[in-house]
Structure formats: C-alpha cells, structure tokens
Design an enzyme around this catalytic site. Structure first.
Site, PDB file in Angstrom:
ATOM      1  N   ASP A 116       0.833  -1.200   0.000  1.00 24.89           N
ATOM      2  CA  ASP A 116       0.000   0.000   0.000  1.00 24.89           C
ATOM      3  C   ASP A 116       0.876   1.263   0.000  1.00 24.89           C
ATOM      4  OD1 ASP A 116      -2.805   0.968   0.408  1.00 24.89           O
ATOM      5  OD2 ASP A 116      -1.927   1.887   2.187  1.00 24.89           O
ATOM      6  N   GLU A 143      14.611 -15.479   0.306  1.00 25.55           N
ATOM      7  CA  GLU A 143      14.984 -16.578   1.212  1.00 25.55           C
ATOM      8  C   GLU A 143      13.939 -17.689   1.189  1.00 25.55           C
ATOM      9  OE1 GLU A 143      15.438 -15.048   5.171  1.00 25.55           O
ATOM     10  OE2 GLU A 143      16.628 -13.360   4.415  1.00 25.55           O
TER      11      GLU A 143
HETATM   12  C1  NOJ Z   1      -4.428   2.952  -0.801  1.00 25.50           C
HETATM   13  C2  NOJ Z   1      -5.566   2.024  -0.520  1.00 25.50           C
HETATM   14  O1  NOJ Z   1      -5.859   1.305  -1.677  1.00 25.50           O
HETATM   15  C3  NOJ Z   1      -6.706   2.883  -0.039  1.00 25.50           C
HETATM   16  O2  NOJ Z   1      -7.902   2.171   0.031  1.00 25.50           O
HETATM   17  C4  NOJ Z   1      -6.330   3.475   1.288  1.00 25.50           C
HETATM   18  O3  NOJ Z   1      -7.345   4.362   1.716  1.00 25.50           O
HETATM   19  C5  NOJ Z   1      -5.023   4.251   1.190  1.00 25.50           C
HETATM   20  N1  NOJ Z   1      -4.015   3.563   0.444  1.00 25.50           N
HETATM   21  C6  NOJ Z   1      -4.459   4.532   2.557  1.00 25.50           C
HETATM   22  O4  NOJ Z   1      -3.964   3.339   3.109  1.00 25.50           O
END
Ligand code: NOJ
Length: 597
Positions: A232, A301
């Site tokens: 993310d 690994e």
């Molecule tokens: C990207 C994620 O896909 C989204 O849903 C989220 O709100 C933001 N990152 C923050 O983590």
C-alpha cells in the site's frame, strides 16, 4: 469518423512488434489476480460485513472463473476508520473477519485448488490504535517512541502553525496537533503527519526499529505460506529531507497536480532520469527503493516465487519502472492503463508504453481496470460524451451527470476482454466478472469513506465501488450473507447481476470472463507477444493486436468492422454477426473479439 474494414479476403499482417513472448517462468509474470475486498465479498457470520470464512465458502466461484491468485485487501486488527487500511496489529485478524485459524483454512483450501494468495501490507502508516502510536502519545517529544512516527514541533513562537503546508489525501491538513500536556516544551504540543486520515499516522522509515518490524511482519506471513504482498502507498514511505512546503495537490486516484511554481527537487534523482518533483516531496523519493531492495532479499529466502506488488501512483512511467527493477518489487499496478480514456489511439499508446517500460527492466506489465479506490469501469465508461464524466476516477455523485448503464456494461466487457488478451499479468476486481456498476445513489447517511467526511461531501468517496457482492438474486441481501444485512446498501439493479443469474448462462459477463481465462491459459497469452495488426495501425476506431496466434480486436468506432473470411472467433464481448462463406463476422461498436485467422 474513419471507417476501416479489413479486406475480407486478405489475411491480416502484424509487422510492428512491441513485445516478444517468453517462456512461462515465475507464476506472477502472467497471472490473473483477483482482488477480494473482504468487507464486501461474502459474509459467513451474518453481521453484514464480509469475512474470511465467507471467502473460503466462495472459492468454488473463483475456481470456476479460472483465476490464478487472490489479492486480499486488509483483514488485520483495525478500528476500520479506513476500512482496514488503518492497521492496529499486523499479525492478527480482526474479529470482524474471523481468526488466524480462518486465514489458515482459506490459504490451505485456496492452495488445494491451485489458487495463490497475496496479502496487503500497509507500511506507510499504522492506525492510531497501534501499540506504537499509543506509546508515542504517552511519551515525551524526542523520545524513541515518538521517533517511529513523523512528530514535529509546529512553527511560530508557540508552535501553533503546522510544520508545513501539506494536505491530507483525504482532505484537510496532513498534520494534527496533540492535546496540550504538562510535559510540553516551549513549542507546545507536537504535531504528527498523516498523509491520509488523522487516525493513520505516518511512520518514519529512517527509523531502524520500523524497518526491522516490517521485515518481521513479512516473515510472519511468509512463514504461513502466503505467495506475496501488495504494498500500500509504496511510493509514500520516504519523505523529502526537511519536509519542504509544496503547493501541489495530491490525490490518490487522480495523481498529483503540479504546483504553479515547480519545487526543485533538492537531491538529483538517483539515475538522472526525471525530476521527481512532479510527484511531490511526500512521494516517490529515491529512498523508497532501498526498502524494496531489502524486502526483495527477504522474499528470496523463501521458496516458490513469492512476489511484491507496488501500489504506486507515480508519473511518468519511467518512474514507475524503477519500482520493478530486478532487485526490487516484482509487479506494479498500471494505473495509467486504468485511467486511459475510451479512445483507440490513446489505448494503443499506453499499451505500447507500458510494455516497453516494463521490458526495459525485465518486469511483467500489469493491467487493471477497477479496484476498491476507483469508480468501477462499468460506470466510468458509461458516458457517450466523455466530457460529462466527473473528473478523476474516485466516485460519481448522485448530482453528477449519470452514466448510461447499458453503454457502460457494453464497453466494460469490451475493455476487460481487451485487457485479458494482453501479455502480462491482469488484475480483476471482485464483481467486475459480473459486470457490476457502482452504486451511485447511496444516501449520505449510509456513506462510510473517510474522504467523504473530511471533504464535507465535496468528494463523494469510494463507497460506490465497495458495495457487497450479489450472489443470489432471490435471497435477502442478494445472498451476501445469511441474514440479508449488508454494511453498505445494494442497489435494486444488483439482483440482475447476481452470480446465480450468470453462471452457465451463455452470453453472461461471468461466462465471458470464464471463457476468456480459459482461452488465455490454453493459448498462453499471458506470457505471449504483442504486434500491432498493420491493417488497423493508425485507425482512430480500432485497436487490433496479435498475441501469439490470437488477434485481439476492439472496435471503439461507430461503424461495424468486418473480420477476414474464415476468421474463427474464440470469444467475444458482445453480439457479432456470424460469418458467411464470403463475408467475415461483423464486429459492432464497443465490442472486443478474439479470433484466429
Ligand atoms: C491505498 C488504498 O488502496 C486505499 O484504500 C487506502 O485508503 C489508502 N491507500 C491509505 O492506506
């Protein structure tokens, strides 16, 4: 409108080769990966929120579809302020979704069916309920507990001005000040950075404890047997030194808007490629790549080709390619493809650019049209006049010009079939195999997305694409769970899209996906090649490409296109007039066909 019909008798030729085929190697290079958004997929315990046992119970649907892997959005312990992207414990399952044992069962049963599992990792920020943040709140400025996050003194004599002018991607300032306490120094209470919601404090990735912790979290899930991680905000973990002010606007799904006066990047880009300032001082800093090199080693690994997938909204594409260099991540989402308009020459350009860019670093290209952060493509593409479509991709308001549902589904099917015919790895967002549109008319009081609240409703947010999946048309809640409860309301139209109305029904969207994945597998299109079909190069209406021995043709014009006589149609996104002895099949507008000549 130019009308270009191929000559019905002349066989097609394809001399502009953009991408060569390769021997199928690591599984992720050509995989079709299905995104499960656990809250909205299937609810086994009846509380109206999807859960891990629900996913396990629907594995037969996924196996029938023929996907290779699942990517699960977060199911970790979380106060759910951002639907789980606010993680309080990276090694625990939130009771809403079940238990760690439920996860083990899902993993085992998926693996038995040959379906791999990728889990989500959220390293840019934690929840404010994470033990580290709670400890930081109890600890003084300058303490090791505060050093794991981005705490700073404010500006001005009493520190009452935020440390810089950054805005949160969900709206409002990106800094929140702590309440006053007797331990405060002369600058008063400190501020903490949150690129997203106030409940999602950003971690400080120069801190060794943070680095060690996340390597350990990777190992925890790798030891369990997961096949990879979707990372993310992969472009956000390192911020520019000194946290300089920036007057651009950041938006997760619309990319960044350049500031009026371009901020000069203080450090020259590592490889001298491009000025990074287009992405802002909070994004795409060179330092992020050190993190991915370290993680690459951790994954190496383990046996079985585990992979890292970058969610990185960076421009231009050369910058994105840096995330998938041979010693970093394995894939990056291709958001440039997702945001491309329904236009033949733009689609051709982005497909070629994507392949060239990923080939330059030896990575597979990915293709994606929908996810939990953007309007579903069945809704996005439903505008005859593209200028009517709301700017960006994040959600259509009830008061916006409304998409035409029939046009949207027709084009969405055509776009999906084009995508699945391209070489590389493709992502399918839950429900797109049913042709689901967004639920646009969700009443304000039912909305949940923090971006709706932080912008006072100015941004409608992402709830419309997160509505619980309809499984059975006649059941309460369309079979989402045993009680009929659903955490977001479903629109009445979802009954017609329910999975049980589509399975084994000729011409349904589900059967189109299923057939496409079958042919894609048999013809090895995922590890295949791409050459433009000469007859349509330069056409403003048609995208036509040869992948191995299969022609993928999308007609975006208004006139039907005639295929060569004898062309064998393998799969089609819509009706096409059948070939006769002396005339080939005719492909109407907004339709994709795969054929062999
Ligand atoms: C990207 C994620 O896909 C989204 O849903 C989220 O709100 C933001 N990152 C923050 O983590």
């Amino acid at each position: 409108m130019t009308r270009i019909d191929s000559s019905p008798t002349k066989p097609l030729s394809a001399s502009t080769v953009v991408h060569a085929s390769h021997e199928p190697s690591e599984w992720w290079r050509d995989a079709v990966i299905y995104q499960v958004y656990p809250r909205s997929f299937a609810d086994a315990d009846g509380d109206g929120i999807g859960d891990l046992p629900g996913i396990t119970s629907r594995l037969p649907h996924l196996a029938a579809l023929g996907i290779d892997a699942l990517w699960l959005s977060p199911f970790y312990r979380s106060p759910q302020k951002d639907a789980g992207y606010d993680v309080a414990d990276y090694r625990a399952v939130d009771p809403l979704f079940g238990t760690l044992e439920d996860f083990d069962v899902l993993l085992e049963q998926a693996h038995e069916r040959g379906i791999r599992i990728i889990v989500d990792l959220v390293p840019n920020h934690t929840s404010d309920q994470h033990v580290w943040f709670q400890e930081a709140l109890r600890s003084p400025a300058g303490s090791p507990a505060r050093a794991r996050y981005m705490f700073r003194d404010g500006k001005g004599a009493d520190g009452s001005t935020p440390p810089n002018n950054w805005q949160s991607i969900f709206g409002g300032p990106a800094w929140t000040r702590l309440p006053a306490s007797e331990d405060d120094g002369p600058a008063g209470p400190q501020w903490y950075l949150h690129l997203f919601d106030t409940s999602q404090p950003d971690l400080d990735w120069s801190n060794d404890e943070v680095k060690a912790e996340f390597e350990d979290v990777l190992r925890f899930w790798l030891d369990k047997g997961v096949d990879g991680f979707r990372i993310d905000v992969a472009h956000g973990m390192v911020k520019a030194d000194g946290l300089p002010d920036w007057s651009g606007k950041t938006s997760m799904v619309e990319g960044t808007e350049k500031p009026a006066e371009q901020v000069v990047d203080p450090g020259a880009p590592e490889d001298g490629l491009v000025d990074t300032s287009v992405n802002g001082p909070m994004f795409d800093q060179d330092g992020v790549h050190d993190i991915y090199r370290a993680w690459h080693q951790v994954l190496a690994e383990y046996d079985g080709d585990r992979c890292l997938v970058a969610e990185a909204w960076v421009e231009p594409m050369e910058r994105l390619a840096r995330y998938v260099r041979a010693d970093e991540m394995h894939q990056a989402f291709n958001f440039a493809f997702l945001t491309t308009e329904w236009d033949a020459s733009r689609l051709r350009d982005i497909v070629a650019e994507s392949l060239e860019m990923s080939d330059s670093v030896g990575a597979p290209t990915t293709w994606v049209l929908s996810n939990h952060d953007v309007s579903r493509h069945a809704s996005r593409l439903g505008y005859e006049d593209a200028s009517q479509r709301p700017a960006g991709t994040a959600g259509i308001k009830p008061t916006d010009p409304q998409p035409d549902e029939a046009l949207g589904i027709k084009r969405a099917r055509a776009a999906s079939l084009l995508m699945l015919g391209l070489p590389g790895s493709a992502y399918v967002y839950q429900g797109e195999e049913l042709g689901l549109p967004d639920h646009i008319m969700i009443p304000d009081e039912a909305r949940q997305d923090p971006s709706f609240f932080r912008t006072n409703g100015e941004e409608i947010g992402r709830d419309g694409c997160r509505v619980p999946i309809p499984w059975e048309a006649a059941a309460p809640g369309y079979g989402f769970g045993p009680t009929g409860k659903t955490w977001l309301p479903q629109p009445p139209s979802y009954g017609t899209y329910a999975a049980d109305q589509q399975r084994d029904v000729e011409g349904s969207t589900f059967e189109m996906y299923r057939r496409a994945l079958e042919v894609r597998g048999e013809a090895e299109l995922g590890s295949g090649s791409l050459a433009w079909v000469d007859e349509y190069q330069g056409s403003s209406d048609v995208v036509a490409l040869l992948n191995r021995d299969v022609v993928v043709l999308t007609n975006l014009g208004t006139e039907a296109v005639t295929l060569p006589v004898g062309a064998e149609v393998l799969v089609a996104s819509g009706d096409h007039a059948t070939a006769t002895e002396d005339s080939g099949a005719r492909v109407p507008r907004d339709t994709t066909v795969w054929f062999r000549v």
